[in-house]
Write an enzyme that holds these catalytic residues in place. Structure first.
Site, PDB file in Angstrom:
ATOM      1  N   HIS A  89       0.759  -1.050   0.062  1.00 26.52           N
ATOM      2  CA  HIS A  89       0.072   0.033  -0.082  1.00 26.52           C
ATOM      3  C   HIS A  89       0.922   1.217   0.088  1.00 26.52           C
ATOM      4  CE1 HIS A  89      -2.855   2.988   1.130  1.00 26.52           C
ATOM      5  NE2 HIS A  89      -3.877   2.334   0.700  1.00 26.52           N
ATOM      6  N   GLU A 158      -3.478   1.859  -7.620  1.00 29.06           N
ATOM      7  CA  GLU A 158      -3.749   3.468  -6.813  1.00 29.06           C
ATOM      8  C   GLU A 158      -2.869   4.182  -6.877  1.00 29.06           C
ATOM      9  OE1 GLU A 158      -6.368   1.736  -3.341  1.00 29.06           O
ATOM     10  OE2 GLU A 158      -4.273   1.686  -2.640  1.00 29.06           O
TER      11      GLU A 158
END
Ligand code: PEP
Length: 235
Positions: A89, A158
């Protein structure tokens, strides 16, 4: 479609339990083939009895157990039958400065343990501004030494500049990047970056999009359910 919610460092144990119970009931109407995954904070991991939702870990240290202060290892995750994890992430890459070689070690460890791995990739704004070739060069580096043939892999694209900022990549940009990632992997590809109830339908209906990873807009069960409904075309 895969509709995933990342709570990050939000929600308590009590509020997570309340949330999951509410979302699980609402989700009885979800499309059979859609999967819902929630990544709560570690303090809220538990043996929940859920029909429609899978629980994942936001992170994990690549060891069975041991002297890794502040980390969580396989043994502790297994206590709650967790077999799904987020790796790479952008907040761990950028705020916590996790380097790619450590991310690769984590990936290999949790792959060896048959986890479903949600592997996040995405470029910062200065790379985006240089165009698609730079974006893909950047993403290729994030995929270096990652076994993209792993059968339990989900990729989450992302863009860093879209996470938690209210800025969303355009459908054209999402399709362009997802198409290029699709040329590299056969696994599902999710989009993440300020997805909410208003833009979810357009994003979920885009080509090469197999779902969404949602941060801020996943925090309220009824709001997140609107995104699940957008996937199922439920009005
Ligand atoms: C995320 O944390 O993965 C994310 C996409 O956050 P947000 O939806 O808040 O941009």
């Amino acid at each position: 479609m895969i509709i995933a919610g990342n709570f990050k460092a939000n929600h308590t144990r009590a509020s997570t339990a309340e949330y999951l119970s509410a979302l699980d009931s609402l989700s009885d109407q979800k499309k059979e083939e859609d999967s819902i995954v929630i990544f709560p904070p570690f303090t809220a991991l538990d043996n929940y009895n859920l029909k429609n939702i899978k629980i994942g870990a936001q992170n994990g240290y690549p060891a069975e157990k041991g002297s890794y202060t502040g980390e969580i290892c396989l043994e502790a995750l297994s206590e709650f039958d967790i077999d799904t994890i987020l790796i790479g992430h952008s907040e761990r890459r950028h705020i916590l400065k996790e380097p790619q070689d450590f991310i690769v070690r984590k990936y290999e460890f949790f792959k060896r343990n048959n986890f479903n791995i949600f592997y996040c990739v995405g470029e910062p704004i200065e790379i985006r501004q240089k165009g698609i070739e730079s974006v893909m060069n950047y993403i290729d580096k994030q995929l270096e030494n990652i076994d993209v043939g792993y059968q339990n892999l989900v990729i989450a694209y992302e863009p860093v500049w879209a996470i938690g900022t209210g800025l969303t990549a355009s459908v054209e940009d999402i399709e362009e990047v997802h198409k290029a990632i699709r040329e590299r992997v056969e696994t599902p590809i999710l989009y993440g970056g300020s997805v909410n109830a208003s833009n979810a339908a357009d994003i979920l209906n885009s080509s090469f999009v197999d779902g969404v990873l949602v941060g801020g807009a996943s925090l309220v069960a009824e709001e997140f359910y609107k995104i699940i409904k957008a996937s199922a075309n439920i009005s």
